[in-house]
Design a protein around this motif. Sequence first.
Motif, PDB file in Angstrom:
ATOM      1  N   VAL A 111       1.022  16.111  12.659  1.00 25.17           N
ATOM      2  CA  VAL A 111       1.077  15.069  11.641  1.00 25.17           C
ATOM      3  C   VAL A 111      -0.326  14.479  11.606  1.00 25.17           C
ATOM      4  O   VAL A 111      -0.761  13.821  12.560  1.00 25.17           O
ATOM      5  N   GLY A 112      -1.061  14.772  10.540  1.00 25.19           N
ATOM      6  CA  GLY A 112      -2.432  14.288  10.418  1.00 25.19           C
ATOM      7  C   GLY A 112      -2.510  13.111   9.478  1.00 25.19           C
ATOM      8  O   GLY A 112      -1.668  12.941   8.599  1.00 25.19           O
ATOM      9  N   TYR A 113      -3.537  12.293   9.681  1.00 28.85           N
ATOM     10  CA  TYR A 113      -3.777  11.209   8.730  1.00 28.85           C
ATOM     11  C   TYR A 113      -5.270  10.945   8.611  1.00 28.85           C
ATOM     12  O   TYR A 113      -6.031  11.113   9.553  1.00 28.85           O
ATOM     13  N   GLY A 114      -5.650  10.571   7.383  1.00 23.82           N
ATOM     14  CA  GLY A 114      -7.048  10.309   7.080  1.00 23.82           C
ATOM     15  C   GLY A 114      -7.265  10.442   5.583  1.00 23.82           C
ATOM     16  O   GLY A 114      -6.319  10.580   4.815  1.00 23.82           O
ATOM     17  N   GLY A 142       0.636  15.735   6.197  1.00 26.67           N
ATOM     18  CA  GLY A 142      -0.666  15.115   5.964  1.00 26.67           C
ATOM     19  C   GLY A 142      -0.504  13.774   5.278  1.00 26.67           C
ATOM     20  O   GLY A 142      -0.071  13.709   4.129  1.00 26.67           O
ATOM     21  N   LEU A 143      -0.829  12.718   5.987  1.00 26.61           N
ATOM     22  CA  LEU A 143      -0.707  11.361   5.459  1.00 26.61           C
ATOM     23  C   LEU A 143      -2.064  10.892   4.948  1.00 26.61           C
ATOM     24  O   LEU A 143      -3.052  10.916   5.685  1.00 26.61           O
ATOM     25  N   PHE A 149      -0.978   4.511   2.974  1.00 30.50           N
ATOM     26  CA  PHE A 149      -1.411   3.268   3.616  1.00 30.50           C
ATOM     27  C   PHE A 149      -1.768   2.261   2.527  1.00 30.50           C
ATOM     28  O   PHE A 149      -2.455   2.601   1.569  1.00 30.50           O
ATOM     29  N   GLU A 150      -1.295   1.045   2.678  1.00 34.55           N
ATOM     30  CA  GLU A 150      -1.685  -0.017   1.754  1.00 34.55           C
ATOM     31  C   GLU A 150      -3.013  -0.595   2.209  1.00 34.55           C
ATOM     32  O   GLU A 150      -3.189  -0.893   3.397  1.00 34.55           O
ATOM     33  N   THR A 154      -2.375  -0.579   6.259  1.00 37.25           N
ATOM     34  CA  THR A 154      -0.960  -0.795   6.570  1.00 37.25           C
ATOM     35  C   THR A 154      -0.185   0.475   6.262  1.00 37.25           C
ATOM     36  O   THR A 154      -0.152   0.933   5.114  1.00 37.25           O
ATOM     37  N   PHE A 155       0.435   1.050   7.297  1.00 39.03           N
ATOM     38  CA  PHE A 155       1.168   2.300   7.129  1.00 39.03           C
ATOM     39  C   PHE A 155       2.389   2.073   6.249  1.00 39.03           C
ATOM     40  O   PHE A 155       3.253   1.254   6.555  1.00 39.03           O
ATOM     41  N   ALA A 156       2.442   2.772   5.118  1.00 42.32           N
ATOM     42  CA  ALA A 156       3.538   2.671   4.151  1.00 42.32           C
ATOM     43  C   ALA A 156       3.748   4.057   3.559  1.00 42.32           C
ATOM     44  O   ALA A 156       3.279   4.350   2.458  1.00 42.32           O
ATOM     45  N   PRO A 157       4.443   4.940   4.283  1.00 45.93           N
ATOM     46  CA  PRO A 157       4.567   6.333   3.838  1.00 45.93           C
ATOM     47  C   PRO A 157       5.239   6.464   2.481  1.00 45.93           C
ATOM     48  O   PRO A 157       6.177   5.735   2.161  1.00 45.93           O
TER      49      PRO A 157
END
Length: 194
Positions: A111-114, A142-143, A149-150, A154-157
């Motif tokens: 689970v990646g994020y960026g 992929g997030l 994110f807001e 802020t994490f908001a999937p």
Amino acid sequence: MKIAIITGSTREARKSLEIAQWVKELADARGDATYEVVDTAAFDLPVWDSPAAPAWGPSDDPVATAWSEKINEFDGYVFVVAEYNHSLTGALKNALDYLYTELNNKAAGFVGYGSAGGARAIEHLRGILSEQQVAHVRAAAGLSLFHDFENFSTFAPTDGAPGQVLGMLDQLVVWTKAMAAVRAGEFATEKKAA
């Protein structure tokens, strides 16, 4: 079957722990394995500097031993991967440098994020895990910092994010079972008598 959800960032403002807990909620609802969040920050690993590679034998450092024993408990892994400078975090690379046999013939998902959903970090992590003899699944979540994110913090999937995680877990569970058979020697080849 036990699967660890490993955080890839240790800095104070990180989102990896929150994302890992969200992944665990999704995973637990499946009922197909025991899932546990493993926070790399909790181990406070110093920069790896052992004189010998972990492939040659375990470290006698108590911090390294605690990390090794924890990771060895699991049959598979989900890495929550933050993308820093088009790659994975130094903290995750350092944590992986402590390991070898604990990971051999096990399976991993991501689970990646960026800004690019962590895609570049995941690609670099795939190369590292290949060297550590980890079978990594194709599907990954992929997030995006722009959509999941807001205000980039802020994490908001989005509505589609859980489906990505569940698709990755579908593959990971199958491969985790398959790699357990590999570790049990069910696919060992024997020379036939000539």
